[in-house]
Design a protein around this motif. Structure first.
Motif, short mmCIF file in Angstrom:
data_model
loop_
_atom_site.label_atom_id
_atom_site.label_comp_id
_atom_site.label_asym_id
_atom_site.label_seq_id
_atom_site.Cartn_x
_atom_site.Cartn_y
_atom_site.Cartn_z
N ALA A 49 -7.38 -3.09 -4.72
CA ALA A 49 -7.13 -3.46 -3.33
C ALA A 49 -6.35 -2.17 -2.56
CB ALA A 49 -6.11 -4.74 -3.22
N ALA A 50 -6.29 -2.22 -0.99
CA ALA A 50 -5.48 -1.20 -0.35
C ALA A 50 -5.15 -2.07 0.78
CB ALA A 50 -6.48 0.04 -0.28
N ILE A 51 -4.39 -1.28 1.38
CA ILE A 51 -3.64 -1.96 2.59
C ILE A 51 -2.86 -0.70 3.66
CG2 ILE A 51 -1.12 -2.03 1.71
CD1 ILE A 51 -1.11 -4.94 3.36
N GLY A 52 -3.33 -0.85 4.96
CA GLY A 52 -3.05 0.30 5.72
C GLY A 52 -1.41 0.05 6.08
N TRP A 53 -1.05 1.15 7.04
CA TRP A 53 0.46 1.16 7.08
C TRP A 53 0.93 -0.15 7.71
CZ3 TRP A 53 2.79 1.13 11.74
CH2 TRP A 53 1.85 1.10 12.84
N SER A 54 0.36 -0.76 8.72
CA SER A 54 0.79 -1.76 9.61
C SER A 54 0.54 -2.86 8.56
CB SER A 54 0.22 -1.96 10.77
OG SER A 54 -1.21 -2.28 10.63
N GLY A 55 -0.32 -3.31 7.60
CA GLY A 55 -0.56 -4.40 7.12
C GLY A 55 -1.91 -5.06 7.66
N GLY A 56 -2.13 -4.50 8.80
CA GLY A 56 -3.50 -5.15 9.57
C GLY A 56 -4.81 -4.81 8.95
N ARG A 57 -4.81 -3.55 8.23
CA ARG A 57 -6.02 -3.31 7.81
C ARG A 57 -5.89 -3.43 6.10
NH1 ARG A 57 -10.34 1.22 7.69
NH2 ARG A 57 -10.23 2.26 5.61
N ARG A 58 -6.67 -4.24 5.46
CA ARG A 58 -6.75 -4.40 4.21
C ARG A 58 -7.96 -4.80 3.60
NH1 ARG A 58 -2.41 -9.24 3.70
NH2 ARG A 58 -1.84 -8.37 5.72
N PHE A 59 -8.19 -4.48 2.24
CA PHE A 59 -9.47 -4.83 1.69
C PHE A 59 -9.21 -4.88 0.22
CE2 PHE A 59 -9.04 -0.37 3.44
CZ PHE A 59 -9.31 0.31 2.53
N HIS A 60 -10.48 -5.74 -0.35
CA HIS A 60 -10.23 -6.07 -1.85
C HIS A 60 -11.45 -5.46 -2.67
CE1 HIS A 60 -7.10 -8.26 0.12
NE2 HIS A 60 -6.60 -8.45 -1.09
N ALA A 61 -11.38 -5.32 -3.74
CA ALA A 61 -12.71 -5.00 -4.37
C ALA A 61 -13.46 -6.71 -4.72
CB ALA A 61 -12.17 -4.47 -5.76
N ASP A 62 -14.68 -6.46 -4.76
CA ASP A 62 -15.54 -7.69 -4.96
C ASP A 62 -15.11 -8.37 -5.98
OD1 ASP A 62 -18.64 -6.12 -3.46
OD2 ASP A 62 -17.10 -7.17 -2.63
N SER A 63 -14.52 -7.71 -7.12
CA SER A 63 -14.48 -8.13 -8.51
C SER A 63 -13.13 -9.22 -8.57
CB SER A 63 -14.41 -7.34 -9.58
OG SER A 63 -13.27 -6.56 -9.21
N VAL A 64 -12.26 -9.05 -7.40
CA VAL A 64 -10.99 -9.75 -7.18
C VAL A 64 -10.97 -10.42 -5.90
CG1 VAL A 64 -9.92 -8.03 -8.58
CG2 VAL A 64 -9.68 -7.92 -6.06
#
Length: 124
Positions: A49-64
């Motif tokens: 998973a990853a998240i941008g500096w503000s928290g507004g942009r975030r994404f997760h791997a399909d497996s999780v």
């Protein structure tokens, strides 16, 4: 320089939950994108998973996706990974990493700083 320390790993039964924390010190952490990766011995490091500096942009791997959630509290210089419905295949060492671009990335080569990792073991 940014120093990262992961915590919250441990042993849990399948179906259980853990919350990992990534505590940062050093440069202004709130400007950095942060990712979580995991690795099993003998296998390549895997994006979680990853998240941008503000928290507004975030994404997760399909497996999780649908089970794990990344979030951050910039006032506490901390990023979290809430892990629910854990499966034995989630067993790995989990690492957090920070990158100066600030948007988060799925590629581990984009990251500038890494923590030492925390072990997560899910028993069946």
């Amino acid at each position: 320089q940014v120093q990262l320390v992961e915590s919250g790993g441990g042993l849990v039964q399948a179906g259980g939950s853990l919350r990992l924390s990534c505590a940062a010190s050093g440069r202004t952490f709130s400007n950095y994108g942060v990712g979580w990766f995991r690795q099993v011995p003998g296998k390549e490091r895997q994006f979680v998973a990853a998240i941008g500096w503000s928290g507004g942009r975030r994404f997760h791997a399909d497996s999780v996706k649908g089970r794990f959630t990344i979030s951050r509290a910039n006032a506490q210089n901390t990023v979290y990974l809430q892990m629910n419905s854990l499966k034995p295949e989630d067993t790995a060492v989990y690492y957090c990493a920070a990158e100066a671009w600030g948007m988060g990335s799925t590629g581990d080569g984009k990251y500038d700083y890494w923590g030492q990792g925390t072990q997560v073991t899910v028993s069946s």
